[in-house]
Design a protein around this motif. Structure first.
Motif, PDB file in Angstrom:
ATOM      1  N   THR A   1       1.341  -1.097  -0.144  1.00  0.00           N
ATOM      2  CA  THR A   1       0.124  -0.470   0.119  1.00  0.00           C
ATOM      3  C   THR A   1       0.561   1.235  -0.125  1.00  0.00           C
ATOM      4  N   CYS A   2      -0.018   2.001  -0.657  1.00  0.00           N
ATOM      5  CA  CYS A   2       1.514   3.334  -0.331  1.00  0.00           C
ATOM      6  C   CYS A   2       1.312   3.841   0.787  1.00  0.00           C
ATOM      7  N   PRO A   3       2.723   4.304   0.981  1.00  0.00           N
ATOM      8  CA  PRO A   3       3.504   4.769   2.429  1.00  0.00           C
ATOM      9  C   PRO A   3       2.458   6.457   2.587  1.00  0.00           C
ATOM     10  N   VAL A   4       2.374   7.024   1.383  1.00  0.00           N
ATOM     11  CA  VAL A   4       1.361   7.951   2.033  1.00  0.00           C
ATOM     12  C   VAL A   4      -0.516   8.122   2.368  1.00  0.00           C
ATOM     13  N   CYS A   5      -0.528   7.520   1.396  1.00  0.00           N
ATOM     14  CA  CYS A   5      -2.394   7.253   1.226  1.00  0.00           C
ATOM     15  C   CYS A   5      -2.907   5.989   1.939  1.00  0.00           C
ATOM     16  N   ASP A   6      -2.057   5.183   1.973  1.00  0.00           N
ATOM     17  CA  ASP A   6      -2.288   3.591   2.352  1.00  0.00           C
ATOM     18  C   ASP A   6      -3.506   3.280   0.872  1.00  0.00           C
ATOM     19  N   ALA A   7      -3.345   3.893  -0.569  1.00  0.00           N
ATOM     20  CA  ALA A   7      -4.286   2.950  -1.545  1.00  0.00           C
ATOM     21  C   ALA A   7      -2.957   1.827  -1.914  1.00  0.00           C
ATOM     22  N   PRO A   8      -3.578   0.852  -2.786  1.00  0.00           N
ATOM     23  CA  PRO A   8      -3.273  -0.372  -3.036  1.00  0.00           C
ATOM     24  C   PRO A   8      -2.045   0.617  -3.701  1.00  0.00           C
TER      25      PRO A   8
END
Length: 715
Positions: free
Chosen positions: A444-451
């Protein structure tokens, strides 16, 4: 998702774009078909690397790797007699930036052949001595001028009657970016020459940032919370390409001059202003004229002394206050240089004896994953600080997840750090495995937690403009001068707006009020009012600037202008399929797919509609179509300085139905030549029998069609 593809070579299809292999099989073992295939891949990859190095100042590979790819291509072309027309080996790489005016050089700024091996320098010496002997010179009289090969940004500076009139970057060797006002701010560049200069003098120099000034400037950036430059060359290149000369003036740039591109003494006292007969004496002329040059120039009488000079300078390089990556060795006598001549790419009388790349060993203490504007995730190794070639390195790129997997690297491992030229340090190998397993790239994205989605060797955040990191970069891009030109939206302010919850999408910019901004730290009522005024002024942008501001992959200002001219309004572009997009100049299949993929992405379409709902409406192109346009069917090329910028000249003729191209061909109707035109376009016009118009004649031509020149502001 659709990733940003490279213009000249796709890294998924071309192995020589990202982390290219350089251990090639022997040429003798290749079939002609295999050699041709490999040469084709190398040409495409080198063009991409040239673009990234000379245009973007954002290279993908180290200098040493590029040199090996280039040499391999030359080996294949020579061994298999492959056609070299339009090959990178027959030209100097790079193209001018769209964001700055383009000017032609007074004389070509050629590249220099190079190697890191002494035997290659001796072979150069043998070629020189054979060449001068064939031309009737005494080969035993050959002398070489040895000087540092600076690692900065090469420029052309032109003086007329001793007065500074123009400066340009090297660009593609024939044309470069006009940086006259930027270079004017460098204190070591004289506004007027001393002594007895010729009527016209064009000199080549290297702009750089001194090491001590670079370190102090990076400390200032860190204190302000801004990203420091990776090295002095990046600092110099990034500074000189600033559109605001005031920004350049505030940064510690310097320059060394090292070559004469043109020397015209006509109209002056020609005996006093005569050009010296040899290169070493030209350095003395620089002293007389007040042009700053290095004091490390030596005249030697054989190649072994030149090799010794390089070894001595390499031993001293860490004590110098400027970066060098080798030495220049050039024939001293100008008549002998003329007899030796040049290839289309490089002079036969000069050679660069380069230093070996710098490496060191250290420990990986952590891995940080950065998120770019397009969502691309780039892993960066956080290192136990180590000195590499006189520079303390604490971070190095790991490129992408595939590179991590190939290296098998993890936190705690001992790794080799490689630093060469202006490329950010990177990790070529693990030298001691101290951890268990390989670093697990986040899902997941380290900034927004999106996949996170993998696309070949790369990884992308799927959060789109909902990702704060992508949003901040997108807002900064929207505000760029060559896009919507919104002053007051630098990185710090954009971050503050997002953190305050005021800007969670691009359209939110147009919901801001003075009251929202005035209470934020670092803002006052005046600065808040100024930003709101800037945003209000950007609500009716030209269609091409709106498109450039969206940050569509592969769409810069030139392509945006072509899209706007072709489709006329935003709705027509939004409805265009890939086939229609491929009909646009400079838009091939990959770029068409990138445009269509961007416009089809729900988050991007929502941002466009949100902007329009808030009153941001790109203005359609109002050019008359077909035979009704006053300049329909005409093709113009512009060179030199005009009363308006050349971008404005192109936009004006295009708005009245004409085409504006960058090079002269048999299809060109007029070459418009302003002040200080370059020679190559004039020569091409003569060869193609194309009429050359002075600016006054161009104005008369337009007036005959009811068009004013220069255009009124905003026209």
């Amino acid at each position: 998702m659709t990733s940003s593809s490279t213009r000249h070579a796709d890294p998924e299809e071309n192995p020589y774009v990202e982390e290219p292999p350089t251990d090639f099989e022997p040429v003798a073992e290749l079939s002609p078909e295999a050699a041709a295939r490999q040469a084709s891949l190398l040409r495409s990859a080198i063009r991409e690397h040239d673009h990234r190095y000379y245009v973007d100042a954002d290279p993908l590979i180290a200098d040493a790797t590029y040199d090996r790819l280039f040499e391999r291509l030359r080996e294949l072309e020579a061994a298999f007699d492959l056609p070299t027309e339009n090959s990178p080996t027959e030209r100097v790489g790079g193209e001018p930036l769209d964001a700055l005016e383009t000017v032609e050089h007074v004389a070509p700024m050629r590249s220099i052949d190079s190697a890191k091996e002494a035997d290659a320098v001796r072979e150069f010496d043998e070629r020189v001595r054979r060449g001068v002997a064939d031309a009737g010179f005494d080969p035993e009289s050959v002398e070489y001028v040895c000087e540092p090969k600076f690692d900065g940004l090469s420029i052309e500076v032109v003086y007329e009657d001793g007065e500074y009139v123009r400066a340009a970057t090297r660009g593609d060797g024939r044309e470069g970016d006009d940086v006259t006002e930027q270079v004017r701010t460098i204190r070591s560049v004289p506004g007027r020459l001393r002594g007895d200069p010729p009527a016209r003098l064009a000199v080549r120099g290297e702009v750089y940032m001194p090491r001590d000034a670079f370190e102090a400037y990076n400390e200032e950036l860190a204190e302000r919370g801004e990203e420091p430059f990776a090295n002095p060359r990046n600092a110099a290149a990034g500074t000189l390409r600033q559109l605001d000369p005031a920004v350049v003036a505030g940064r510690p740039l310097d320059v060394f001059f090292f070559d004469v591109l043109a020397w015209d003494a006509s109209g002056n006292d020609e005996s006093a202003a005569a050009r010296p007969d040899d290169h070493r004496a030209e350095f003395d002329a620089f002293d007389r004229f007040g042009l700053r040059r290095t004091d490390r120039v030596e005249l030697v009488d054989d190649v072994e002394a030149a090799i010794d000079y390089r070894d001595r300078l390499m031993a001293d390089r860490d004590d110098l206050n400027y970066e060098i990556d080798g030495v220049m060795i050039s024939v001293n006598d100008r008549d002998a240089r003329g007899a030796l001549g040049s290839t289309s790419r490089a002079p036969r009388w000069a050679f660069a004896y380069k230093f070996p790349p710098r490496t060191a060993t250290t420990t990986v203490e952590g891995v940080t994953v950065q998120v770019g504007r397009t969502g691309r995730l780039t892993p960066v190794a956080e290192l136990d600080p180590v000195e590499v070639g006189g520079v303390t390195v604490s971070r190095a790129t790991l490129h992408n997840p595939a590179e991590i997997e190939a290296l098998g690297v993890n936190v705690g491992d001992r790794v080799r750090i490689y630093r060469a030229g202006d490329v950010i340090p990177y990790v070529p190998e693990v030298v001691e495995k101290r951890s268990a397993g390989t670093y697990a790239f986040p899902e997941t994205c380290p900034v927004c937690d999106a996949p996170v989605e993998r696309d070949g060797p790369l990884a992308f955040c799927t959060g789109g403009l909902g990702c704060p990191a992508q949003l901040e970069r997108a807002v900064e891009h929207w505000a760029r001068r060559d896009a919507l030109d919104v002053e007051g939206l630098g990185p710090e302010r954009v971050e503050r707006l997002r953190e305050a919850g005021l800007v969670e999408s691009l359209p939110d910019l147009y919901d801001l009020s003075v009251a929202d901004l005035a209470d934020l730290e670092g803002w006052g009522e005046t600065s808040a009012e100024n930003l709101i005024d800037e945003l209000e002024a950007s609500r009716d942008p030209p269609l091409d600037r709106f498109l450039a501001g969206l940050g569509i992959p592969e769409v810069g200002s030139t392509t945006a202008r072509a899209l706007a001219r072709t489709f006329g309004d935003l709705d027509a572009l939004l409805d265009a399929d890939e086939e229609a997009l491929r009909e646009v100049d400079d838009v091939g299949p990959a770029v068409a797919a990138s445009i269509r993929g961007f416009l089809d992405a729900p988050e991007n379409r929502a941002a466009i509609e949100g902007l329009r709902e808030r009153g941001v409406e790109p203005q359609p192109v109002e050019a008359p179509a077909g035979d009704g346009a006053p300049l329909d069917g005409l093709t113009f090329v512009f060179t030199g300085s005009l009363s308006a910028t050349r971008d404005e000249a192109r936009a004006l003729v295009e708005s009245h139905g004409a085409n504006a191209t960058s090079s002269v061909s048999g299809n060109t109707d007029y070459l418009v030549a302003g002040e200080n035109p370059g020679r190559s376009k004039r020569a091409d016009a003569d060869a193609e029998d194309v009429p050359v118009l002075a600016e006054a004649e161009f104005a008369d031509l337009l007036a005959g069609h009811g068009i004013d020149w220069p255009p009124a502001d905003g026209a």
